[in-house]
Structure formats: structure tokens, C-alpha cells
Design an enzyme around this catalytic site. Structure first.
Site, PDB file in Angstrom:
ATOM      1  N   TYR A  15     -12.565 -11.768   5.114  1.00  0.00           N
ATOM      2  CA  TYR A  15     -12.032 -11.839   6.479  1.00  0.00           C
ATOM      3  C   TYR A  15     -12.930 -12.735   7.316  1.00  0.00           C
ATOM      4  CZ  TYR A  15      -8.795  -8.185   5.207  1.00  0.00           C
ATOM      5  OH  TYR A  15      -7.786  -7.489   4.603  1.00  0.00           O
TER       6      TYR A  15
ATOM      7  N   ASN B 197      -9.360   1.326  -3.317  1.00  0.00           N
ATOM      8  CA  ASN B 197      -9.401   0.137  -2.481  1.00  0.00           C
ATOM      9  C   ASN B 197     -10.800  -0.146  -1.967  1.00  0.00           C
ATOM     10  OD1 ASN B 197      -8.001  -1.984  -0.853  1.00  0.00           O
ATOM     11  ND2 ASN B 197      -8.943  -0.811   0.808  1.00  0.00           N
ATOM     12  N   GLU B 198     -11.255  -1.373  -2.171  1.00  0.00           N
ATOM     13  CA  GLU B 198     -12.573  -1.800  -1.688  1.00  0.00           C
ATOM     14  C   GLU B 198     -13.626  -0.735  -1.983  1.00  0.00           C
ATOM     15  OE1 GLU B 198     -12.280  -2.988   2.430  1.00  0.00           O
ATOM     16  OE2 GLU B 198     -11.411  -4.925   1.912  1.00  0.00           O
TER      17      GLU B 198
ATOM     18  N   TYR C 246       3.781 -24.609  -6.110  1.00  0.00           N
ATOM     19  CA  TYR C 246       2.452 -24.281  -6.606  1.00  0.00           C
ATOM     20  C   TYR C 246       2.245 -24.826  -8.008  1.00  0.00           C
ATOM     21  CZ  TYR C 246       3.097 -20.964  -2.859  1.00  0.00           C
ATOM     22  OH  TYR C 246       3.355 -20.397  -1.668  1.00  0.00           O
TER      23      TYR C 246
ATOM     24  N   TYR D 241       0.860  -1.179   0.000  1.00  0.00           N
ATOM     25  CA  TYR D 241       0.000   0.000   0.000  1.00  0.00           C
ATOM     26  C   TYR D 241       0.893   1.225   0.000  1.00  0.00           C
ATOM     27  CZ  TYR D 241      -4.823  -1.413   1.347  1.00  0.00           C
ATOM     28  OH  TYR D 241      -6.101  -1.865   1.393  1.00  0.00           O
TER      29      TYR D 241
ATOM     30  N   ASN E 222      -7.703   2.867   3.037  1.00  0.00           N
ATOM     31  CA  ASN E 222      -8.306   2.319   4.260  1.00  0.00           C
ATOM     32  C   ASN E 222      -7.205   1.911   5.240  1.00  0.00           C
ATOM     33  OD1 ASN E 222     -11.127   2.098   4.956  1.00  0.00           O
ATOM     34  ND2 ASN E 222     -10.727  -0.036   5.439  1.00  0.00           N
ATOM     35  N   ALA E 223      -6.939   0.600   5.372  1.00  0.00           N
ATOM     36  CA  ALA E 223      -5.749   0.114   6.090  1.00  0.00           C
ATOM     37  C   ALA E 223      -5.655   0.563   7.547  1.00  0.00           C
ATOM     38  CB  ALA E 223      -4.471   0.527   5.345  1.00  0.00           C
ATOM     39  N   GLU E 224      -6.813   0.897   8.144  1.00  0.00           N
ATOM     40  CA  GLU E 224      -6.805   1.342   9.537  1.00  0.00           C
ATOM     41  C   GLU E 224      -5.827   2.507   9.728  1.00  0.00           C
ATOM     42  OE1 GLU E 224      -9.036  -1.452   8.846  1.00  0.00           O
ATOM     43  OE2 GLU E 224      -7.027  -2.258   8.829  1.00  0.00           O
TER      44      GLU E 224
ATOM     45  N   GLU F  80      -7.352  -9.644  -0.875  1.00  0.00           N
ATOM     46  CA  GLU F  80      -6.997  -9.622   0.550  1.00  0.00           C
ATOM     47  C   GLU F  80      -7.694 -10.795   1.198  1.00  0.00           C
ATOM     48  OE1 GLU F  80      -8.016  -6.000   2.596  1.00  0.00           O
ATOM     49  OE2 GLU F  80      -7.166  -4.740   1.022  1.00  0.00           O
TER      50      GLU F  80
END
Ligand SMILES: *[C@@H]1O[C@H](CO)[C@@H](O)[C@H](O)[C@H]1NC(C)=O
Ligand SMILES: *[C@@H]1O[C@H](CO)[C@@H](O)[C@H](O)[C@H]1NC(C)=O
Ligand SMILES: *[C@@H]1O[C@H](CO)[C@@H](O)[C@H](O)[C@H]1NC(C)=O
Ligand SMILES: *[C@@H]1O[C@H](CO)[C@@H](O)[C@H](O)[C@H]1NC(C)=O
Ligand SMILES: *[C@@H]1O[C@H](CO)[C@@H](O)[C@H](O)[C@H]1NC(C)=O
Length: 944
Positions: A253, A202-203, A356, A99, A143-145, A290
């Protein structure tokens, strides 16, 4: 009896996809895609990064992207960014998501800073060094608090709504994008850098305006961003699946953010990703931009230990493997490195498979399973090989039951019910990813009920590491050319082998440790099977020897392995670098021709174990001579901030608006000073405070303490006859301790919530006017014209001591009083404590240090902790939960003197600082890359 549960098949997926195209025709015209014949899509700007329904492709090669989130701005020591990304690499990540925080770089409109701790190029350089793909997420909103969700505080004074397309907001966003794009553009993979994907905002999932996203996209492209751009929906919400961003995905989440009851898991593991992907964006890979890798914790919360217990390795096993079962091929864990304000580095986790490759192109199928009423097994079949993958989990995510089960597998070697002669156990809160019919190196695996950690071609023989919890039984079957020629050697008594019809079957119990089984005569090359118990598997590392060729060294034991290289001069030696926390037994598997190893430059004496091509050795931990000051014994310099209310600035004409941000004060403590002429009528006053969680305010009338409060209303009554001078001027002084601004998560301008007072009124006055009190307001020195541009907009607030540089190295505190803490004295108001201390950590060691407050909660106070002038902690003794604060090396001088300043704002009258203790988290003998000292300008620099 076999019961079949589950309804989705790949056929129903295709049908769902067809309906999806019909359901969302309106957005089709937004698409700017070019699709070639085999379903490969690019954005029309570059085909270096392209995609199809299965995966991303980089330079035409399929990529299973497993990335972790890292926020450079939460670690103000660029020298440590490489350390963090080396750990990402060691844990098996192949990508990192950054970010970029607008507010961190811009204290004032038009002013940008990318120097020192803000030099984002160093983050790209660290990704380059560790060869990690980069997802750039530059906002404008993140965002990201974060304070204002990453918006600069000056944006709060913008008249127009943010996150909408309008001339004022567009101009502001474009101002930021112009600046950050100067770093993003040259770091794209198309320009030789690491960025493969670039996010738009974002979001952006509520109160949306498509023109806003279009504006951001157009600006990125105009500046030269050509890698695919991406959009992350806040959940499976059907926002913008068809553009303007090139690749749609969503965030999830599942465990939520309440860590107070960490053991109580919700039963909400998603089985809908697959059908949602099919109906939403089947021509793109299924992506979790995320996915929960931790949780944040509020003031007064249960603390990060509890969050770690909630989102622990069991959570990781169950939830991440479920994502694979659902066909996710891009998964970004949020957070992986949380930084100083929260979280921590995740532990090494074996769910992080290093391979993977086989998972790239698979289709879902429903295998036959007994116990299918309680155990869900998803099948995924490779489209380009015979390999199949079975992901087993309890239907009830929270189940703690231990259940035995069987799966019917259909392979090119026949149909079997596995396990054939042992037990296959699914523990409570565990998930297993089992592989069948799988070619690896020169071997063909028929099936394994142990999980595969990794496998390698070691030259003369192959190696595979498999694991499960200690004491669980395992069964491992490979194809052999000739039943009669196979030889199995092991020291592990639990191992039984049997060869029938060209299949060698091993059964064993997973040991506490790792035990080798050597198979010769089965295939073209011999095979070393390393059977590991879970704890032992946690300490297996597979650093690349040659990443292009996929060549790895395998080493078990160390706390961390950062790298492995074959020496240019001596091709028979591998040089490992890494960290150990104690004297450590190691096991090493090396390719042919390698005879010796070094660890952090020193030769390690190796012993060869029988004929197993596995070596053992010991890494000796030498106790370092670390010195650091015992803070309980130092002398502190003490000063009370009693002159505070005199050093104020004059507000402009819009009184009585008492919102700090209107005056350019955005961070930390704010002083409000109100004056009114007394009269016999006035009995008191009434204030309503508006600020964020854990804010507090303290009120004085004519220098007399009236109390400390949480946000909300407080009336001060019956003061006539005592404190109010009916004849003269009266002074109300209010100190507000703020905790940052709200975010703008749902695009409703919530970030503009005030920090200040909505009501300030005299009581008892019959002819009330709203101007009855005159106010002055004061925040950080210089407001948006920062007094300290090096440390930036979030470092200092409006305490008198902050404004006057009391927190800075070199402030002349010689006139201050000498004291030791804790004092047996009550301090009211604002107190400042300063001292210097030494830390000496020798080279070759990594000793992350912390400062811990030891205190009770009898009387409330708030405290700021400054190390060498950097504000590294906000502490609330009554709320917690954080008491220990990380002092990152680089800010912390580990080769000498440091300056510590602590400000204490007493909320209750008799609050006092308890003990503060300097303390290491851990002592590692370490190959941490050199960490340069961050420039920490002192008091003298501020005076110029
Ligand atoms: C494995 O062995 C170690 C050392 O002997 C012991 O401390 C540990 O508890 C054992 N772990 C398990 C899972 O049995
Ligand atoms: C103070 O203000 C609050 C909020 O407006 C109000 O509810 C309360 O009645 C007031 N108190 C007095 C004593 O006027
Ligand atoms: C304060 O003012 C109120 C209202 O005018 C009055 O009733 C009261 O007696 C006064 N108190 C004192 C101590 O003067
Ligand atoms: C109330 O205050 C206003 C403004 O100060 C003044 O014009 C008015 O005369 C006052 N009224 C009374 C009844 O005192
Ligand atoms: C500090 O204040 C508390 C609470 O008012 C009181 O009980 C205590 O005796 C005071 N201590 C000193 C040293 O003055």
C-alpha cells in the site's frame, strides 16, 4: 550522451535466486510440490492450475491475472453483484477476489446463515456469468477493516488465543471452514466453477504459529479444496515463503491511508519487487495479492473525495505500470468495489490494457536512455518472441516535471534512437509502457511512442488503438513489404508519414478525441490506426464478441459497455448493452460481415466514415420519468425513548464487569443501568469508558442529564445536596454508542478489547468496595440469539426502539406525534423519526439513490439510518466526514413504497436532527441486469 542507471540484470537475478535456496533451507521440508522438467509446478493435488517463475497456468495456458477485490457483504443486495462484476469485466479485469466474512454468517457459535443477502453462491454465479477467475479468501481471519477483522463476535469470549494452533481455536476455525467449504469446494475450477486459488488466513505476518496455517491447510484439503492455496505476506517480510501455502506473495500500500494531503505523494515506488522475488520465491510467479487501489478513511477524516484524489488515475498509471516493470504477473487491486461503507467503483482507466498476452514471459533488462538521471526506464524482453517493453517513469515518484527523453531500441529491424523525428514526453506523475518489435494480428510493429490500448483482427483489416495525453506528439512505426505500395489516408492534418527501408513511420499529435489513420498496402491486411487523446481513450471499450477466440468489438463513447453479442438469428448485427448518462456520439469498429448494431435492444442508425471501416452513430438519452418523495416535505412520526431504562435484563454474577460482549451484546448501542444506596458520604461517582474510535456515551443520574463524552475517564463530583438522594436508591443510566470492535491484524488478540467500562466507582466513600454500584446491562434483543436473523448480527443494537422494532416496516406508529424536520425544538436523549416514501424508477434506467444529512456541528449527535429495516448508515454530525449514504437497489424498492427510520442519540443536551434529503448520485439509461427485491421482514414477523 547516454547514461545508464540501474544495476539489476537478469544475470544478477539468477545469482540472487541461487543464494536464496541456501538462505532458507529450513523450510524446504514443508514443500509438497511436484516439479516437472520445464519448471512447471503444481501442488500435487491438481495440475489444472499450475505455475512457474513467470505466471500462473490454467489448463496449461499462461494467465496474467489482473483481479479486483469485491466484498459481497458490503453490498447487501445480491441482485447488484452481477452489476458490479459486469463493470469489473468492462474495465478489463479477468479476475475477482472475494473475502468471506465469518462473523457475517455466524451470530452465535454453531449457528450459520447463508440465506438471502448471505447467499454466497450468487457471488460465484455472478463470476461465472461474467467469466471472471475467482480468488477465494475465506479466512478464518480477513482483517478488511471489519468488526473483529471478520471474526464472529462470539469468538471474543473464547479463552484461548485466536490465530494460533490450540484445541479450542482449531475447533472454532474448523467449524467455520466446514460451513464455507460447502460453497468453496463445488465452485473450484476442477469442479466446473471459477475458483482458481484459495487463500489461507490473511496477512499472517506477526506473532505467527506455522501450525495454525498447517491446520487451516489440512482442513481445506480434507474438505476437498484442491486448487493451489496462497499466502499473502503483509509486505516483503519473508514470512512463509516456502509453505505451507503453495504460492507466496505479498501486499503493498505505497500511498498509505492518510488522505488529508492527497497531493503529497511519497517517493516510495518499489524497485525492489524484482530482487525480492528473485531471492524469495523465484520458482513461483511474482505476485501482489493486494495492491493499493484506494484508501479507507476514518471518522473525522478528510473524506473519500480526498482519497480518490490521492489514489487517482495518475497514481494508477505510475504505480501499476511500475508493478509490470517489476515483473508482477498477478495483481489484485484492493479495493475495486468498496461497498456502502466506503469507496466506490473506480473510473474506467486506460492503464487497464486489454492485452496481457505479450506480457506473460519476460525478463528484465536495462535499456539505454538519455535523461536516465531523472527518468527510470525498465526494459522487459519477451522470452519467446522479439517483443520488448519499456516502462518509463520519473525516478522521483512525486515529480511534477515534464521531461523529454529518448530510448535506444534494439530490434530485429535495426537499432534506433526513438523517437526519431518527434518529441517523446514524460509528464509529471505519469508512466509510459512502450512496445517495440511486436507482432500483432498480421502486422509487425517496429515501435510506438504512443501506448497501446488494444488491437484486433477485424477480418479484412486489423485495428489498433493507441493513446497519450492530448497535444503530446506520437510516433508509430510498422514494417511494410514494399515502400512504394503503401498508402496512408487520414483527415487528421497533424499526421505525417514516411516510408524508408521497409518501415512506415507515422508522426502525429494526439487529438482531443480519436482520429483514424488508414494504412493500405503495407502488410497482408490493411491496418486502421486509431489515435486517441487520453480523455477519449477513457471511453473506448472492448467487450468480447467471443472470449475463447479473443474476438472483441470496439466502441467509443458510452459511459459503460457491458456486453456485445452477435445475434444468433441475424449474424450481421451486434447487440451492445450498456449505460449512457447523456446523448452520446459513438464510434464503432466491427468485424467483417457486421453491418448493424443495436444498443440495449434498439437499432442504432450508423454512418460509415469514408473508407476507414469505422462507423459513427448517436445514442439518444431519453430523460426518464423518475419520481421520488421530497423528504423535506414529508410528515415524520416522532417518539422519545423515555421508557428505555425500564426494559432491562438481569445480568449474571460477575459484576462489576461492565463489558457488553461478556453478556452477548456485540453491536451498536448498549445501555448500562447502575443503582446504589445513597448516604451522606457519597459526593459523586467516577466512570472510565473503553470503546472504539468515535464512540460516545451519555450519562444520566436519577433521570437528570449529566453530559455526553468521548471515550476515557469522567468524574461526576459535588452531586451531594443536589442530585444524590442520601436516603434512597439512586440510578445511574449510561448509554454507550459503540462503533465496532478492533481487528487482530498482528495476531495478538487485540480484537478482544472491551466495549464498556473499566471503572465505575462512588466518590467520597471512606470504606470503598468494588461492588458499591449494582449494574444491569442491555444490548440488542436476544443477544447472540438474533431477533432478526435475516438482517443478521450487525443490524441492530440495544436502543429501546431497536429492541422493539421501531426501525421495521409496518411498525404501528399511528399513535406517534406528527412533525416535520428540521424542528425548531431541542430533543435530548434518544429520538426516533419514521416516515414512508416512494421511489419510482422506470425499467431501462439505473438511478443509484442516496440519503444525505444536511446539518451543522453545533451540538453533537449520533444517528442510525434504517431503510426498510436495514441499517445502512451510521452518522456523526460533529465528526463526519460521511454525510451521504448509499441506498442499494434491492433493499430500496424502486417501484413503490419504502420505510425510513432514523434514530438520533443526542450527545449534547440540545442536539437535533437537521434535514435529510433523498437524492440520486447519477441517472443512467442502463442495461443493468434485473435486481430482485431483498426480503425485508416487517414488524409483524418479529412478533411471532
Ligand atoms: C476536448 O474537447 C472538449 C469539447 O470540445 C472540451 O470540453 C475539453 O476541455 C477538451 N479537452 C482537452 C484536454 O483539450
Ligand atoms: C477518577 O478516576 C480516574 C482514573 O482512575 C482518576 O485518575 C481520577 O483521579 C478519579 N477522579 C476522582 C475525582 O477520584
Ligand atoms: C458534599 O460532601 C462533601 C464531603 O463530605 C462536603 O464537604 C460538602 O459540604 C457536601 N456538600 C453538600 C452541598 O452537602
Ligand atoms: C468496610 O466494609 C466492609 C465490607 O462491607 C465491612 O466488613 C467493614 O466493617 C467496613 N469497615 C468500616 C471501618 O466501616
Ligand atoms: C435549544 O438549546 C440551545 C442551547 O441550549 C438554546 O440556545 C436554544 O434556544 C434552544 N432552542 C429551543 C427551541 O428551545
Amino acid at each position: 550522451m547516454i547514461f545508464i542507471k540501474g544495476t539489476l540484470t537478469s544475470i544478477s537475478l539468477v545469482i540472487a535466486a541461487v543464494t536464496a535456496v541456501v538462505a532458507y533451507p529450513a523450510h524446504q521440508n514443508l514443500k509438497k510440490r511436484q516439479e516437472d522438467d520445464d519448471g512447471e509446478v503444481s501442488n500435487g493435488l491438481t495440475d489444472v492450475v499450475s505455475w512457474d517463475t513467470y505466471t500462473l497456468k490454467v489448463n496449461g495456458e499462461r494467465l496474467f491475472l489482473f483481479s479486483g477485490e469485491f466484498h459481497y457483504y458490503r453490498l447487501p443486495s445480491p441482485g447488484l453483484w452481477l452489476d458490479v462484476l459486469e463493470k469489473f469485466k468492462a474495465l478489463g479485469y479477468n479476475g475477482v477476489s472475494f473475502y468471506f466474512n465469518w462473523g457475517y454468517h455466524s451470530p452465535k457459535k454453531g449457528v450459520y446463515n447463508f440465506d438471502g443477502v448471505r447467499d454466497v453462491q450468487r457471488a460465484f454465479d455472478a463470476a461465472e456469468k461474467t467469466n471472471l477467475h475467482v480468488i477465494s479468501r475465506a479466512g478464518p481471519y480477513i482483517n478488511a477493516e471489519n468488526d473483529c477483522g471478520g471474526f464472529p463476535s462470539w469468538l471474543m469470549n473464547m479463552q484461548s488465543p485466536a490465530r494460533k494452533s490450540n484445541p479450542e481455536n482449531n475447533a472454532n476455525c474448523e467449524e467455520w471452514l466446514t460451513e464455507i467449504d460447502k460453497f468453496l469446494v463445488p465452485n473450484q475450477i476442477t469442479n466446473g466453477g471459477k475458483i482458481i486459488l484459495n487463500q489461507l488466513d490473511n496477512e499472517y505476518s506477526a506473532n505467527t504459529d506455522p501450525a495454525y496455517l498447517e491446520m487451516i491447510k489440512a482442513k481445506f484439503i480434507a474438505d476437498g479444496m484442491i486448487v493451489p492455496d496462497i499466502y499473502n505476506d503483509a509486505n516483503m517480510l519473508q514470512n512463509f515463503p516456502d509453505g505451507p501455502a503453495d504460492i507466496y506473495g505479498w501486499d503493498n500500500y505505497p500511498a498509505g491511508f492518510d488522505c488529508s494531503n492527497p497531493d503529497a505523494w511519497p517517493n516510495n515506488r518499489s524497485t525492489e519487487y524484482m530482487s525480492y522475488h528473485a531471492s524469495t520465491n523465484l520458482n513461483q510467479p511474482a505476485v501482489l495479492w493486494e495492491f493499493q487501489g484506494g484508501a479507507f478513511d476514518p471518522w473525522g477524516g478528510p473524506g473519500y473525495e480526498a482519497c480518490y484524489q490521492m489514489v487517482n488515475e495518475k497514481y494508477a498509471k505510475v504505480y501499476y505500470k511500475n508493478n509490470y516493470a517489476q515483473g508482477i504477473t498477478i495483481q489484485n487491486l484492493y479495493m475495486t468495489y468498496g461497498g456502502t461503507s466506503w469507496g466506490g467503483l473506480s473510473k474506467p482507466t486506460v492503464y487497464t490494457s486489454y492485452d496481457y498476452g505479450p506480457f506473460l514471459t519476460t525478463e528484465h533488462f536495462v535499456p539505454e536512455v538519455d535523461k536516465s538521471d531523472i527518468i527510470l526506464v525498465d526494459g522487459r524482453a519477451a522470452t519467446d518472441a522479439s517483443a520488448k517493453f519499456y516502462i518509463a517513469q520519473h525516478w522521483l515518484t512525486s515529480s511534477k516535471d515534464l521531461d523529454e527523453f529518448h530510448i535506444i531500441i534494439d530490434t530485429t529491424d535495426g537499432t534506433f534512437t526513438i523517437p526519431r523525428s518527434s518529441k517523446l514526453i514524460l509528464n509529471g506523475r505519469d508512466a509510459k509502457l512502450l512496445v517495440t518489435d511486436y507482432d500483432f494480428n498480421s502486422q509487425h510493429l517496429v515501435y510506438s511512442t504512443s501506448e497501446i490500448f488494444t488491437h484486433q483482427d477485424a477480418g479484412s483489416h486489423d485495428v489498433i488503438i493507441v493513446y497519450a495525453y492530448e497535444k503530446e506528439e506520437g510516433e508509430f512505426a510498422i514494417k511494410v513489404k514494399d515502400d512504394t505500395k503503401v498508402k496512408v489516408e487520414t483527415n487528421n492534418d497533424s499526421v505525417k508519414s514516411e516510408t524508408n527501408d521497409g518501415i512506415l513511420q507515422l508522426t502525429y499529435t494526439h487529438p482531443n478525441g480519436t482520429s483514424p489513420i488508414y494504412i493500405s498496402g503495407g502488410a497482408e491486411k490493411d491496418l486502421l490506426v486509431l489515435v486517441a487523446g487520453y480523455q477519449s481513450a477513457l471511453r473506448w471499450w472492448a467487450p468480447y464478441l467471443n472470449e475463447k477466440e479473443g474476438k472483441r468489438a470496439l466502441i467509443n463513447g458510452p459511459y459503460l459497455v457491458r456486453s456485445a453479442t452477435v445475434s444468433k438469428d441475424d449474424k450481421s448485427t451486434v447487440a451492445f448493452t450498456g449505460d449512457i448518462d447523456e446523448t452520446t456520439d459513438i464510434q464503432v469498429v466491427l468485424p467483417d460481415g457486421i453491418k448493424a448494431i443495436t444498443w440495449n435492444g434498439e437499432k442504432v442508425h450508423l454512418k460509415k466514415e469514408d473508407k476507414h471501416d469505422i462507423y459513427t452513430g448517436i445514442l439518444e438519452f431519453k430523460k426518464p420519468d423518475i419520481k421520488y418523495t421530497d423528504l423535506t416535505e414529508v410528515t415524520w412520526k416522532y417518539k422519545a425513548a423515555d421508557r428505555l431504562s425500564t426494559a432491562s435484563i438481569t445480568p449474571h454474577d460477575t459484576w462489576p464487569i461492565l463489558y457488553a460482549d461478556d453478556y452477548g451484546y456485540h453491536t451498536g448501542s448498549i445501555w448500562f443501568r447502575g443503582t446504589f444506596n445513597g448516604s451522606s458520604e457519597i459526593t459523586g461517582f467516577n466512570l472510565t469508558c473503553h470503546s472504539g474510535l468515535a464512540s460516545a456515551w451519555v450519562v444520566y443520574l436519577n433521570s437528570h442529564y449529566l453530559g455526553g463524552f468521548d471515550v476515557g475517564n469522567q468524574a461526576f463530583t459535588n452531586l451531594n445536596g443536589t442530585l444524590i438522594d442520601p436516603e434512597g436508591e439512586n440510578v445511574i443510566s449510561v448509554l454507550l454508542w459503540t462503533t465496532g470492535h478492533e481487528e487482530d491484524g498482528v495476531s495478538d488478540d487485540n480484537y478482544k478489547q472491551a466495549r464498556g467500562f473499566t471503572k465505575a466507582q462512588l466518590l467520597g466513600v471512606s470504606n470503598q468496595t468494588i461492588w458499591s454500584i449494582d449494574w444491569k446491562i442491555q444490548g440488542n434483543l436476544g443477544g447472540e440469539d438474533l431477533a432478526d436473523p435475516v438482517r443478521g448480527p450487525y443490524n441492530e443494537g440495544g436502543l429501546y426502539g431497536e429492541r422493539n422494532g421501531w426501525h421495521l416496516p409496518g411498525f404501528p406508529d399511528n399513535e406517534w406525534e406528527d412533525i416535520t424536520i428540521p424542528e425548531n425544538k431541542n430533543r435530548t436523549g434518544v429520538s426516533w423519526y419514521r416516515t414512508t416514501f416512494d421511489v419510482i424508477i422506470p425499467d431501462g434506467y439505473e438511478v443509484p439513490m442516496s440519503l444525505r444529512y444536511v446539518d451543522d456541528t453545533k451540538t453533537r449527535y449520533r444517528s442510525l439510518l434504517f431503510l426498510n429495516g436495514w441499517q445502512l448508515g451510521r452518522y456523526a454530525n460533529d465528526l463526519g466526514p460521511q454525510t451521504q449514504f448509499y441506498l442499494p437497489k434491492g433493499i430500496l424498492n424502486t417501484a413503490g413504497k419504502n420505510t425510513l427510520a432514523i434514530a438520533v442519540v443526542a450527545i449534547d443536551e440540545a442536539a437535533q436532527l437537521g434535514q435529510v434529503i433523498l437524492e440520486p448520485y447519477k441517472t443512467l439509461q442502463s442495461a443493468i441486469p434485473p435486481v430482485d427485491l431483498v426480503a425485508s421482514p416487517g414488524y409483524d414477523a418479529r412478533q411471532q
